[in-house]
Design a protein around this motif. Structure first.
Motif, PDB file in Angstrom:
ATOM      1  N   PHE A 105       0.825  -1.211   0.000  1.00 26.09           N
ATOM      2  CA  PHE A 105       0.000   0.000   0.000  1.00 26.09           C
ATOM      3  C   PHE A 105       0.863   1.267   0.000  1.00 26.09           C
ATOM      4  O   PHE A 105       0.471   2.285  -0.574  1.00 26.09           O
ATOM      5  CB  PHE A 105      -0.944  -0.006   1.207  1.00 26.09           C
ATOM      6  N   ARG A 106       2.020   1.185   0.646  1.00 26.04           N
ATOM      7  CA  ARG A 106       2.923   2.335   0.609  1.00 26.04           C
ATOM      8  C   ARG A 106       3.435   2.566  -0.811  1.00 26.04           C
ATOM      9  O   ARG A 106       3.525   3.721  -1.282  1.00 26.04           O
ATOM     10  CB  ARG A 106       4.087   2.093   1.568  1.00 26.04           C
ATOM     11  N   LYS A 146       0.660   4.019  -2.874  1.00 26.10           N
ATOM     12  CA  LYS A 146       0.396   5.400  -2.516  1.00 26.10           C
ATOM     13  C   LYS A 146       1.450   6.338  -3.094  1.00 26.10           C
ATOM     14  O   LYS A 146       1.121   7.425  -3.600  1.00 26.10           O
ATOM     15  CB  LYS A 146       0.362   5.521  -0.984  1.00 26.10           C
ATOM     16  N   THR A 147       2.688   5.909  -3.036  1.00 29.20           N
ATOM     17  CA  THR A 147       3.788   6.755  -3.522  1.00 29.20           C
ATOM     18  C   THR A 147       4.148   6.467  -4.991  1.00 29.20           C
ATOM     19  O   THR A 147       5.081   7.069  -5.517  1.00 29.20           O
ATOM     20  CB  THR A 147       5.038   6.518  -2.665  1.00 29.20           C
ATOM     21  N   ARG A 148       3.433   5.526  -5.588  1.00 28.90           N
ATOM     22  CA  ARG A 148       3.669   5.126  -6.981  1.00 28.90           C
ATOM     23  C   ARG A 148       5.095   4.630  -7.179  1.00 28.90           C
ATOM     24  O   ARG A 148       5.750   4.912  -8.181  1.00 28.90           O
ATOM     25  CB  ARG A 148       3.365   6.283  -7.937  1.00 28.90           C
TER      26      ARG A 148
END
Length: 578
Positions: free
Chosen positions: A337-338, A341-343
């Motif tokens: 997920f990180r 979120k940060t692509r």
């Protein structure tokens, strides 16, 4: 005109309600939400069409289980076929609160089903005023039915939980991880505590459990002598290390320690050593449970990693339902997920990173081998979940495939095709299954034989006990028989005396004597054969005593007359012979 029927499932039974003016209700949904709370307004919209009470608590449990699984029960089908006009041209519309059971009803009865919207609000009102809409049902009876059915349903779900074998694995691996943390923490505490007295031991021995055992064994370093060298070698398993410990103890820079401090350190070391021993036993237990529940997954990726995958998924069934892409990153959700979120770059592996295959692969091949390993883990978990007889044949074959893929990345050797490997595995699995069935049949036969033998032994024991009882009774009867015979003789003598006349009573009172053989001389005179004197005296004395008693009891004659009876008889016989 009734346009919609609503099905309501209650703990007391099935209810079918007719809804009037459905179109107006749909247009005025906010007003309907307000009118649901008042029973008067709600009765104008909804009326009870039919009610089917459950016959027993068992029937209610069967129906609620069928509804929870999305299956149409026979009682529900009969109820709807009876109360809905399914044969007409215009098919009725049925409102159902659960979409799953609605799809099953639509497939079973071929009727139009409505869920949500108006049906949800009407179902909410029916649930609120159900005891008022059904005649003869009170709120207390409805709450009792709900409570009883809720308890039985929950009990059945807990009792027949298909994941109950997985739960043992989940708890075991959780406890194993907790023990690892605790043993590590406690061992560091022992190192710090005992390090004040013997600081050089930390550099020589790095393993935690071994350090605690040595602290327990050595105690005061000043008392360590060459006599304890053998015991040190047993703990360390290395003679050079044992010698180094002995030399370090002689030249140690540690502080002196009091006996009471040593006692406390030894006690704490004992606890840590016992925890380490318990951890080994728990690991063996986990290995045995994994060989029973998921043998193929354990053979492919190892018992600990396989147990962690099952624990993270929640059960073996949930793990079998996951796709290979989910299994690959299972345990790395935060990183995933990180990255989303940060692509950034998504993780290549999660829990399967602890497998030996990924550690052996090169840096550029770690992602590819983790994807391939996740694919094989998914296949192994599905085989374990849905196979009847648990065998590790498929897991061994899948492990061979992963090994071949590793060698392909390193050397370029073409691995075997998956179809060929699976054909071999199916053949071996069928042979193993046949062998297991044969062993099970043998065990069953042995068990039946043992039961038969036990039954025979029990029957023989009962027969022996009966025979012993009969023998005891016979012995008691044999002891009682002389007394019975005496009583019989007395009764016969009494009857004979009573029947005889008074004058001949003295002569005929004698018991009948045995006839003695007589031999004739040449002159034709009968001569009586003489018998031994002992027998004659024994046979004559015994009946005489009896005669005295009998004559005294029956006739009341004096005892002096009885001895004359045999004398008079003999005189008469001698005269007749002369």
């Amino acid at each position: 005109m009734v346009l919609l029927h609503v099905l309501f499932e209650h703990a007391a039974g099935y209810a079918l309600f007719a809804v009037k003016e459905v179109e107006e209700i749909g247009m005025l949904l906010p007003q309907v939400e307000e009118s649901v709370l008042s029973i008067g307004k709600f009765n104008s919209m909804v009326s009870l069409a039919a009610f089917f009470p459950f016959k027993s608590a068992q029937a209610a449990l069967e129906n609620i289980n069928a509804i929870s699984e999305g299956v149409v029960h026979a009682d529900l089908k009969l109820f709807l076929e009876t109360n809905l006009a399914l044969s007409g041209k215009k098919k009725p519309s049925l409102g159902v609160s659960d979409a799953k059971i609605g799809a099953a009803l639509q497939e079973e009865l071929n009727i139009s089903i409505q869920t949500g919207g108006v049906v949800a609000e009407i179902t909410r009102g029916i649930r609120l005023h159900f005891h008022s809409l059904v005649k003869g049902l009170t709120s207390l009876a409805a709450s009792k039915a709900q409570l009883g059915l809720g308890h039985s349903y929950s009990r059945a779900k807990v009792k027949f939980n298909v994941n109950r074998a997985d739960n043992m694995i989940i708890q075991s691996i959780a406890l194993l991880d907790q023990l690892d943390k605790d043993i590590n923490t406690f061992s560091m505490r022992v190192r710090e505590w005992y390090g004040y007295h013997f600081p050089e031991l930390i550099k020589i021995v790095s393993e935690n459990s071994m350090y605690c055992r040595l602290a327990q064994l050595i105690g005061n370093r000043k008392e360590l002598t060459e006599e304890k060298l053998e015991s040190l070698e047993e703990v360390v398993m290395d003679s050079a290390k044992a010698q180094a410990i002995l030399e370090a103890s002689r030249s140690s820079m540690g502080m002196d320690i009091s006996p009471i401090d040593l006692i406390n350190i030894e006690r704490f070391s004992n606890r840590v050593v016992s925890l380490a021993a318990y951890r080994q036993g728990l690991q063996e237990y986990l290995r045995s449970k994994m060989s029973q529940v998921a043998p193929n997954l354990a053979a492919l990726i190892g018992e600990v990693v396989g147990a962690r995958l099952i624990s993270h998924a929640g059960s073996l069934t949930n793990l079998a339902k996951y796709p290979a892409s989910t299994v690959q990153i299972l345990g790395a959700e935060k990183a995933l997920f990180r990255a989303l979120k940060t692509r950034g770059n998504t993780p290549k592996y999660g829990l399967i990173f602890h497998s030996t295959f990924i550690g052996r692969a090169a840096a550029k091949n770690k992602g590819r081998i983790s994807r391939y390993l996740a694919n094989k883990c998914t296949i192994a978990s599905r085989i374990d979940c849905f196979s009847e007889l648990p065998t590790s044949v498929f897991g061994d074959k899948l492990r061979e495939q992963v090994e071949e893929r590793l060698s392909f990345y390193e050397t370029g050797d073409v691995p075997r095709k998956n179809v060929d490997v699976m054909k071999e595995a199916v053949k071996e699995a069928s042979d193993v299954a046949a062998e297991l069935k044969r062993k099970l049949e043998k065990k069953e036969k042995k068990r039946l034989k043992r039961e038969k033998k036990l039954k025979k032994l029990e029957a023989n024991g009962e027969a022996n006990s009966d025979a012993e009882a009969e023998a005891a009774e016979a012995e008691n009867g044999a002891e009682e028989s002389p007394a019975k015979k005496k009583k019989k003789r007395k009764s016969e003598a009494v009857e004979a005396v009573a029947e005889q006349p008074e004058g001949n009573g003295t002569e005929q009172a004698d018991p009948p004597k045995k006839k003695k053989k007589r031999k004739s001389d040449a002159d034709g005179v009968e001569v009586k054969m003489e018998e031994p004197e002992d027998n004659a005296t024994e046979q004559e004395e015994f009946p005489k005593k009896k005669k005295k008693l009998k004559t005294e009891k029956v006739d009341g004659e004096p005892a002096t007359e009885t001895p004359e009876m045999p004398v008079s008889g003999k005189k008469k016989k001698k005269k007749a012979a002369e």
